[in-house]
Design an enzyme around this catalytic site. Structure first.
Site, PDB file in Angstrom:
ATOM      1  N   CYS A   1       1.034  -1.231  -0.009  1.00 50.01           N
ATOM      2  CA  CYS A   1      -0.394   0.079  -0.063  1.00 50.01           C
ATOM      3  C   CYS A   1       1.034   1.200  -0.054  1.00 50.01           C
ATOM      4  O   CYS A   1       2.017   1.265   0.813  1.00 50.01           O
ATOM      5  CB  CYS A   1      -0.947  -0.090   1.319  1.00 50.01           C
ATOM      6  SG  CYS A   1      -1.617   1.635   1.738  1.00 50.01           S
ATOM      7  N   GLU A   2       0.609   2.235  -0.983  1.00 45.57           N
ATOM      8  CA  GLU A   2       1.339   3.468  -1.020  1.00 45.57           C
ATOM      9  C   GLU A   2       1.262   4.257   0.246  1.00 45.57           C
ATOM     10  O   GLU A   2       2.048   5.058   0.301  1.00 45.57           O
ATOM     11  CB  GLU A   2       1.264   4.303  -2.377  1.00 45.57           C
ATOM     12  CG  GLU A   2      -0.253   4.701  -2.585  1.00 45.57           C
ATOM     13  CD  GLU A   2      -0.288   5.201  -3.601  1.00 45.57           C
ATOM     14  OE1 GLU A   2      -0.839   6.519  -3.974  1.00 45.57           O
ATOM     15  OE2 GLU A   2       0.242   4.825  -4.788  1.00 45.57           O
ATOM     16  N   HIS A   3       0.178   4.340   0.899  1.00 46.01           N
ATOM     17  CA  HIS A   3      -0.108   5.147   2.120  1.00 46.01           C
ATOM     18  C   HIS A   3       0.682   4.941   3.242  1.00 46.01           C
ATOM     19  O   HIS A   3       1.159   5.756   4.086  1.00 46.01           O
ATOM     20  CB  HIS A   3      -1.793   5.036   2.388  1.00 46.01           C
ATOM     21  CG  HIS A   3      -2.261   5.518   1.039  1.00 46.01           C
ATOM     22  ND1 HIS A   3      -3.695   4.907   0.639  1.00 46.01           N
ATOM     23  CD2 HIS A   3      -2.250   6.488   0.278  1.00 46.01           C
ATOM     24  CE1 HIS A   3      -3.968   5.602  -0.103  1.00 46.01           C
ATOM     25  NE2 HIS A   3      -3.242   6.425  -0.881  1.00 46.01           N
ATOM     26  N   HIS A   4       0.819   3.456   3.565  1.00 45.19           N
ATOM     27  CA  HIS A   4       1.353   3.098   4.806  1.00 45.19           C
ATOM     28  C   HIS A   4       2.549   1.973   4.531  1.00 45.19           C
ATOM     29  O   HIS A   4       3.466   1.793   5.550  1.00 45.19           O
ATOM     30  CB  HIS A   4       0.373   2.264   5.670  1.00 45.19           C
ATOM     31  CG  HIS A   4      -0.578   3.254   6.133  1.00 45.19           C
ATOM     32  ND1 HIS A   4      -1.827   3.166   5.462  1.00 45.19           N
ATOM     33  CD2 HIS A   4      -0.703   4.210   7.075  1.00 45.19           C
ATOM     34  CE1 HIS A   4      -2.619   4.311   6.150  1.00 45.19           C
ATOM     35  NE2 HIS A   4      -1.993   4.835   6.928  1.00 45.19           N
TER      36      HIS A   4
ATOM     37  N   HIS B   1      -6.018  -5.946   3.416  1.00 46.72           N
ATOM     38  CA  HIS B   1      -4.966  -4.946   3.510  1.00 46.72           C
ATOM     39  C   HIS B   1      -4.499  -4.807   4.879  1.00 46.72           C
ATOM     40  O   HIS B   1      -5.412  -4.574   5.936  1.00 46.72           O
ATOM     41  CB  HIS B   1      -5.631  -3.231   3.127  1.00 46.72           C
ATOM     42  CG  HIS B   1      -6.013  -3.316   1.667  1.00 46.72           C
ATOM     43  ND1 HIS B   1      -5.250  -2.510   0.665  1.00 46.72           N
ATOM     44  CD2 HIS B   1      -6.690  -3.927   0.971  1.00 46.72           C
ATOM     45  CE1 HIS B   1      -5.428  -2.683  -0.406  1.00 46.72           C
ATOM     46  NE2 HIS B   1      -6.563  -3.492  -0.328  1.00 46.72           N
TER      47      HIS B   1
ATOM     48  N   GLN C   1      -5.197  -0.439  -4.405  1.00 40.10           N
ATOM     49  CA  GLN C   1      -5.692  -1.333  -5.404  1.00 40.10           C
ATOM     50  C   GLN C   1      -6.573  -0.966  -6.476  1.00 40.10           C
ATOM     51  O   GLN C   1      -6.552  -1.690  -7.492  1.00 40.10           O
ATOM     52  CB  GLN C   1      -6.531  -2.246  -4.196  1.00 40.10           C
ATOM     53  CG  GLN C   1      -7.284  -3.433  -4.882  1.00 40.10           C
ATOM     54  CD  GLN C   1      -8.253  -4.246  -3.900  1.00 40.10           C
ATOM     55  OE1 GLN C   1      -7.718  -4.431  -2.700  1.00 40.10           O
ATOM     56  NE2 GLN C   1      -9.264  -4.978  -4.458  1.00 40.10           N
TER      57      GLN C   1
ATOM     58  N   CYS D   1      -2.708  -2.431   6.294  1.00 42.20           N
ATOM     59  CA  CYS D   1      -2.962  -1.241   6.902  1.00 42.20           C
ATOM     60  C   CYS D   1      -4.452  -0.957   7.448  1.00 42.20           C
ATOM     61  O   CYS D   1      -4.420  -0.286   8.241  1.00 42.20           O
ATOM     62  CB  CYS D   1      -2.777  -0.204   5.750  1.00 42.20           C
ATOM     63  SG  CYS D   1      -3.948  -0.447   4.294  1.00 42.20           S
TER      64      CYS D   1
END
Length: 190
Positions: free
Chosen positions: A79-82, A148, A120, A150
């Site tokens: 995941c690019e956020h976390h 996920h 995703q 995250c």
């Protein structure tokens, strides 16, 4: 990554371990910075590969015009956020219009997109758009179901939740019967 880049990432991880209050010199963590750098290199190796090249080398002219489905392709991405993993299954279908692709190339192309920092939703559309662009089929359908970390390990901490995304192009978007056939063939949710 070059050796210099790997060493820079390793040094950053050494500093991170220190900043969270751990001792990066203790026995269990001594090699962790180097291991993490190498793992990250692998998990983001998709930036160095063009997914179109993988498919372009295996496009064949064939007059088959029924649905082709590759289902239950295991996916693992970050995941690019976390920068935490998400994982699940991808189901991909297309209706050829004079061209088919070698079977193993579809999961290989999926892996290239997965080995990038991702969301995703974008992963789903990147796969569909690449197949559509290269094969120019009558339609493409992609469904991804993933879990996920995250969301499971932090934040709302919902361990049993999953996310489903889809991208339907051409006949899969415009023809309800085609879309239903695809979803039936993958027996979604089973």
């Amino acid at each position: 990554m070059t050796e210099v880049e790997l060493k820079s990432v390793s040094n950053s991880i050494f500093d991170l371990i220190t900043q969270i209050g751990e001792d990066p010199k203790r026995e269990g963590l001594q090699k962790t910075p180097d291991r993490y750098a190498k793992a990250l290199e692998y998990l983001t190796s998709g930036y160095k590969v063009c997914p179109k090249t993988i498919i372009n080398n295996a496009i064949f002219h064939e007059q088959y015009d029924e649905m082709v489905v590759v289902k239950d392709i295991e996916i693992y991405s970050l995941c690019e956020h976390h920068m935490l993993p998400f994982f699940g299954r991808a189901h991909i279908a297309y209706i050829p219009d004079g061209k088919i692709v070698g079977l193993s190339k579809v999961p290989r192309m999926v892996d290239v997109f997965c080995r990038r920092l991702q969301v995703q939703e974008r992963l789903t559309t990147e796969i569909a758009n690449t197949i559509d662009e290269l094969l120019k089929p009558k339609g493409v359908g992609v469904v991804i179901e993933a879990r996920h970390l995250c969301m499971m390990m932090r934040g709302v901490e919902k361990q049993n939740s999953s996310m489903i995304t889809s991208s339907m192009l051409g006949d899969f978007r415009n023809n309800d019967a085609t879309r239903k056939e695809f979803l039936s063939l993958i027996k979604f949710g089973n």
